[in-house]
Design an enzyme around this catalytic site. Structure first.
Site, PDB file in Angstrom:
ATOM      1  N   VAL A 148      59.503 -52.888  12.581  1.00 20.85           N
ATOM      2  CA  VAL A 148      59.065 -54.211  12.137  1.00 20.85           C
ATOM      3  C   VAL A 148      58.030 -54.084  11.014  1.00 20.85           C
ATOM      4  O   VAL A 148      58.090 -54.788  10.003  1.00 20.85           O
ATOM      5  CB  VAL A 148      58.497 -55.020  13.317  1.00 20.85           C
ATOM      6  CG1 VAL A 148      57.858 -56.318  12.829  1.00 20.85           C
ATOM      7  CG2 VAL A 148      59.599 -55.331  14.334  1.00 20.85           C
ATOM      8  N   GLN A 161      59.657 -53.059   7.773  1.00 17.52           N
ATOM      9  CA  GLN A 161      60.390 -54.188   7.200  1.00 17.52           C
ATOM     10  C   GLN A 161      59.432 -55.249   6.643  1.00 17.52           C
ATOM     11  O   GLN A 161      59.665 -55.813   5.574  1.00 17.52           O
ATOM     12  CB  GLN A 161      61.278 -54.822   8.276  1.00 17.52           C
ATOM     13  CG  GLN A 161      62.065 -56.047   7.832  1.00 17.52           C
ATOM     14  CD  GLN A 161      63.254 -55.704   6.965  1.00 17.52           C
ATOM     15  OE1 GLN A 161      63.751 -54.586   7.003  1.00 17.52           O
ATOM     16  NE2 GLN A 161      63.708 -56.661   6.161  1.00 17.52           N
ATOM     17  N   GLU A 162      58.371 -55.520   7.375  1.00 24.08           N
ATOM     18  CA  GLU A 162      57.459 -56.605   7.002  1.00 24.08           C
ATOM     19  C   GLU A 162      56.570 -56.249   5.809  1.00 24.08           C
ATOM     20  O   GLU A 162      56.392 -57.062   4.894  1.00 24.08           O
ATOM     21  CB  GLU A 162      56.564 -56.964   8.196  1.00 24.08           C
ATOM     22  CG  GLU A 162      57.280 -57.688   9.328  1.00 24.08           C
ATOM     23  CD  GLU A 162      57.495 -59.162   9.028  1.00 24.08           C
ATOM     24  OE1 GLU A 162      57.106 -59.620   7.943  1.00 24.08           O
ATOM     25  OE2 GLU A 162      58.056 -59.853   9.889  1.00 24.08           O
ATOM     26  N   SER A 163      55.959 -55.074   5.832  1.00 23.78           N
ATOM     27  CA  SER A 163      54.922 -54.771   4.839  1.00 23.78           C
ATOM     28  C   SER A 163      55.022 -53.387   4.222  1.00 23.78           C
ATOM     29  O   SER A 163      54.188 -53.047   3.382  1.00 23.78           O
ATOM     30  CB  SER A 163      53.544 -54.894   5.508  1.00 23.78           C
ATOM     31  OG  SER A 163      53.393 -53.887   6.515  1.00 23.78           O
ATOM     32  N   TYR A 182      66.750 -59.954   7.554  1.00 25.81           N
ATOM     33  CA  TYR A 182      65.592 -59.401   8.260  1.00 25.81           C
ATOM     34  C   TYR A 182      66.022 -58.750   9.569  1.00 25.81           C
ATOM     35  O   TYR A 182      65.637 -57.609   9.866  1.00 25.81           O
ATOM     36  CB  TYR A 182      64.592 -60.523   8.542  1.00 25.81           C
ATOM     37  CG  TYR A 182      63.386 -60.092   9.336  1.00 25.81           C
ATOM     38  CD1 TYR A 182      62.265 -59.564   8.712  1.00 25.81           C
ATOM     39  CD2 TYR A 182      63.367 -60.216  10.731  1.00 25.81           C
ATOM     40  CE1 TYR A 182      61.163 -59.165   9.446  1.00 25.81           C
ATOM     41  CE2 TYR A 182      62.266 -59.811  11.470  1.00 25.81           C
ATOM     42  CZ  TYR A 182      61.172 -59.291  10.821  1.00 25.81           C
ATOM     43  OH  TYR A 182      60.086 -58.895  11.561  1.00 25.81           O
TER      44      TYR A 182
END
Length: 261
Positions: free
Chosen positions: A152, A155-157, A241
């Site tokens: 996560v 993927q996010e940052s 996502y």
């Protein structure tokens, strides 16, 4: 007739807003409704935990209580406030439960029988980051698979603690300001940010008991998933996502399986 706010007595609390539900809502436990003001006046809510027969067959481990043990709460309090609430004692290894494992079909056969302690000690094998120890710490505290947190965060940052999205999401797990306030964490503190994100994943997994819907709700919001009949919303960003996190998670698992051979 609308009564002006000034007409209310200071000793009286305004009534809750009209119920927004158009059908009966079933929840696993009353705690799921805590803090949702728009549902406080609803009478068409049934508290009825799902039976094993109703649960998806491909989910490996369902979550325990969202907030963990008393020791977990004390550790979280100290993390957020910087104050010592009381000494947090680690939970015995036998009681550790992992909250958000991927569906069984995503797991290599050699990892399907891995113990909770073994899962909670996993970290990426093909790369290392400055946050590995912290992510493992949060994973153990919140009983969430650390490889899921890595997937996560990547993927996010892309592991940037200073990452900020155009809509205001911030930090490693890209918490929105309202979400950070709801979770009572500082989004600018790396560990608090990951701790809040892990707690949110637990909460969503506890409500949907489905790995794909948990990720979709993390990205698009729980309301969006509900509006589309408990399916992944047809938003290109959300569908990309979910696929992106699953792809990262599967690769991290494959590395663990290759080492276990």
């Amino acid at each position: 007739m609308i009564i002006p706010e000034a007409a209310w007595s200071r000793d009286k609390t305004p009534p809750p807003p009209p119920c927004a539900l158009t059908a009966t809502l079933r929840v696993a436990d009353a705690a799921s409704l805590a803090g949702i003001q728009s549902l406080q006046g609803c009478s068409n809510i049934v508290v009825a935990p799902g039976t094993p027969a109703e649960m998806p067959k491909d989910v490996r481990i369902a979550p325990e209580a969202e907030e963990g043990t008393a020791g977990d709460r004390a550790a979280s309090f100290q993390l957020v406030s910087g104050k010592k609430h009381r000494k947090a004692e680690p939970a015995p290894a036998a009681t550790l439960r992992v909250a958000a494992i991927a569906p069984l079909r995503q797991e290599p056969a050699s990892l399907a029988a891995a113990s909770d302690t073994a899962i909670l000690s996993m970290r990426p094998l093909s790369y290392a980051t400055r946050y590995d120890a912290m992510i493992q710490r949060v994973a153990a505290r919140r009983r969430v698979d650390p490889l899921l947190l890595h997937a996560v965060i990547d993927q996010e940052s892309h592991y940037r603690a200073d990452a900020r999205s155009p809509v205001g999401a911030h930090g490693l797990m890209q918490l929105m300001p309202g979400t950070a306030r709801m979770l009572n964490v500082s989004a600018s503190n790396a560990e608090a940010n990951v701790d809040g994100g892990a707690r949110l994943l637990r909460q969503l997994h506890g409500r949907f008991n489905d790995f794909n819907l948990t990720l979709a709700a993390y990205n698009a919001g729980e309301g969006a998933v509900r509006r589309y009949g408990n399916r992944i919303p047809p938003y290109p960003e959300t569908q990309s996502y979910v696929a992106g996190v699953l792809g990262r998670y599967s690769r991290l698992l494959a590395e663990q399986a290759a080492r276990a051979r």
